[in-house]
Structures are given as structure tokens and as C-alpha cells.
Design a protein around this motif. Structure first.
Motif, PDB file in Angstrom:
ATOM      1  N   ALA A 133       1.155   6.102  -7.244  1.00 39.02           N
ATOM      2  CA  ALA A 133      -0.010   6.920  -7.603  1.00 39.02           C
ATOM      3  C   ALA A 133       0.327   8.407  -7.563  1.00 39.02           C
ATOM      4  O   ALA A 133      -0.130   9.185  -8.420  1.00 39.02           O
ATOM      5  N   ALA A 134       1.128   8.806  -6.578  1.00 38.65           N
ATOM      6  CA  ALA A 134       1.524  10.218  -6.488  1.00 38.65           C
ATOM      7  C   ALA A 134       2.354  10.619  -7.697  1.00 38.65           C
ATOM      8  O   ALA A 134       2.188  11.728  -8.254  1.00 38.65           O
TER       9      ALA A 134
ATOM     10  N   THR B 147      10.004   3.581  -6.320  1.00 39.23           N
ATOM     11  CA  THR B 147       9.816   4.153  -4.988  1.00 39.23           C
ATOM     12  C   THR B 147      11.123   4.271  -4.236  1.00 39.23           C
ATOM     13  O   THR B 147      11.223   5.004  -3.261  1.00 39.23           O
TER      14      THR B 147
ATOM     15  N   ASP C 229       0.895   3.978  -3.015  1.00 42.72           N
ATOM     16  CA  ASP C 229       0.642   5.410  -2.796  1.00 42.72           C
ATOM     17  C   ASP C 229       1.707   6.257  -3.476  1.00 42.72           C
ATOM     18  O   ASP C 229       1.405   7.305  -4.066  1.00 42.72           O
TER      19      ASP C 229
ATOM     20  N   GLU D 140      -7.755  10.855 -11.919  1.00 48.15           N
ATOM     21  CA  GLU D 140      -8.058  10.103 -10.694  1.00 48.15           C
ATOM     22  C   GLU D 140      -8.845   8.832 -10.964  1.00 48.15           C
ATOM     23  O   GLU D 140      -8.696   7.841 -10.256  1.00 48.15           O
TER      24      GLU D 140
ATOM     25  N   ARG E 280      -5.979   1.051  -8.735  1.00 52.36           N
ATOM     26  CA  ARG E 280      -5.815   0.766  -7.303  1.00 52.36           C
ATOM     27  C   ARG E 280      -6.829  -0.276  -6.827  1.00 52.36           C
ATOM     28  O   ARG E 280      -6.513  -1.126  -5.982  1.00 52.36           O
TER      29      ARG E 280
ATOM     30  N   ASP F 155      -5.960  -3.634  -4.893  1.00 55.11           N
ATOM     31  CA  ASP F 155      -6.558  -3.968  -3.595  1.00 55.11           C
ATOM     32  C   ASP F 155      -7.230  -5.331  -3.622  1.00 55.11           C
ATOM     33  O   ASP F 155      -7.234  -6.058  -2.617  1.00 55.11           O
TER      34      ASP F 155
ATOM     35  N   ASN G 283       0.825  -1.205   0.000  1.00 58.89           N
ATOM     36  CA  ASN G 283       0.000   0.000   0.000  1.00 58.89           C
ATOM     37  C   ASN G 283       0.863   1.261   0.000  1.00 58.89           C
ATOM     38  O   ASN G 283       0.547   2.240  -0.685  1.00 58.89           O
ATOM     39  N   ALA G 284       1.946   1.237   0.758  1.00 65.29           N
ATOM     40  CA  ALA G 284       2.835   2.397   0.794  1.00 65.29           C
ATOM     41  C   ALA G 284       3.483   2.626  -0.574  1.00 65.29           C
ATOM     42  O   ALA G 284       3.576   3.770  -1.051  1.00 65.29           O
TER      43      ALA G 284
END
Length: 203
Positions: A124-125, A187, A121, A134, A141, A145, A117-118
Motif C-alpha cells: 500500500a505504501a 516487499t 502495508d 486512498e 485492503r 482483510d 498485514n505487514a
């Protein structure tokens, strides 16, 4: 004529009471062994007590059979309790081992999903900064999930679960990269929070 002097039993404990004492001891020890068999960390004592209770119960049972009118009921109960303590000991260890494995599996599951999830995120950013709408991010997303919700909590399958999460994250990244029309920094990229290389870098 030979005369035999009668034996004086007044100073000797009655045999029936001695047998009864061993039967009671067997019953008590067997009950304690059965209870201890279910207590973690100390249940190994149950095996020793079960053996002692079984020996006392058998001796009391055999002795009671030689005494007229003496019932071996308590001795039999002590034997049964002592015998039941042995499988109870092994069953409790199996249950405890299963609980520990489930707990460890839950930790693995939590670690995988939290890390995923981190990272999602952060991806996505990056996609949002490159103009991805969006709705596209939300759809990608949701698919991620769905995969995370099926992550196993079985420790033995942790490696497979890790591969599934990595594959889902890679698919998530690829979807957003396709929408952005450019590669997204990883990331762990030290420049992931920097401006786009095409911005000119402040000359």
C-alpha cells in the motif's frame, strides 16, 4: 469317639476386617486413579492405580461373599471407580491433544495474518507513493482483510491457508498495480524504498 480340639482364632485377624480393609483400599485407590486421570503429565499413573484398585476390589468382593453379613458395597464402589479411571485417562489425553492442536493452529493463524498485514502495508505504501488514491487502497485492503478473517486455525489446513493468503496478497498487489499503471516492487526487493527509476537518480 474322636475328639477334635477347637481351633483358637484369638490370635488371627478377623476375616471380615481384612476384607473390609481391602475394600476401603480399593475405594481410595480407585478414587485417586480417577482424579489423576485428569491431571496432565502424571495421569499415566492412573492406569497403574486403576489396575491395583480393580484387583483389590475384586478380591474384597469375592471374599465378602464368603463372610455372612458382610456387604461388598465399598468393594463394588472401588471397582467402579477403578474402571472409570481407564476411559477417563484416554479422554483426558484426547482433550489435551485437541487443546494443543488448537493452540498451535492459533499460532499459525497469527503468523500468517501478521505477515500478510505487514506485506500489505508495504504494498500500500508503494502504491500510495505512485499516486494511487486512498479509496482504491482501502477497497483493496478491505477485500484482503475479508480473506484474512477466514484463515483457518486448524494445523492440518495450514498449507492451504498459506496458499489462500498468498493468493489474496497477489490479488491485492495486482489491484493496486492496475490503479498505479506500473509494477510495484516486491516487499523483499532491496530497492523498494528507493526513488522511482524514472526520477533520474540525482544527477
Amino acid at each position: 469317639m474322636t475328639y477334635t480340639q477347637p481351633v483358637d482364632y484369638r490370635g488371627m485377624p478377623p476375616q471380615g476386617k481384612a476384607n473390609s480393609g481391602m475394600a476401603i483400599a480399593s475405594l481410595i485407590i480407585g478414587a485417586v486413579a480417577l482424579l489423576l486421570a485428569w491431571v496432565p503429565c502424571v495421569n499415566f499413573l492412573a492406569l497403574l492405580l486403576a489396575l491395583l484398585g480393580l484387583i483389590l476390589g475384586i478380591v474384597a468382593w469375592v471374599s465378602a461373599a464368603k463372610v455372612p453379613g458382610q456387604k461388598p458395597t465399598m468393594a463394588i464402589i472401588g471397582i467402579v471407580l477403578s474402571v472409570l479411571a481407564v476411559p477417563s485417562f484416554f479422554l483426558s489425553w484426547m482433550l489435551l491433544g485437541g487443546a494443543l492442536e488448537r493452540g498451535a493452529g492459533s499460532l499459525v493463524q497469527y503468523g500468517l495474518t501478521t505477515g500478510a498485514n505487514a506485506e500489505a502495508d508495504a504494498i500500500a505504501a508503494q502504491a500510495r507513493a505512485r499516486g494511487v488514491d486512498e479509496n482504491t487502497i482501502a477497497d483493496a485492503r478491505a477485500k484482503l482483510d475479508e480473506t484474512l478473517s477466514t484463515v483457518t486455525s486448524n494445523v492440518s489446513d495450514a498449507e492451504r491457508a498459506s496458499r489462500d493468503v498468498e493468493a489474496a496478497l497477489e490479488e491485492f498487489r495486482s489491484t493496486l498495480e492496475a490503479a498505479a499503471g506500473t509494477d510495484l516492487p516486491g516487499t523483499d526487493d532491496p530497492d523498494q524504498n528507493s526513488t522511482d527509476p524514472g526520477d533520474g537518480g540525482g544527477e
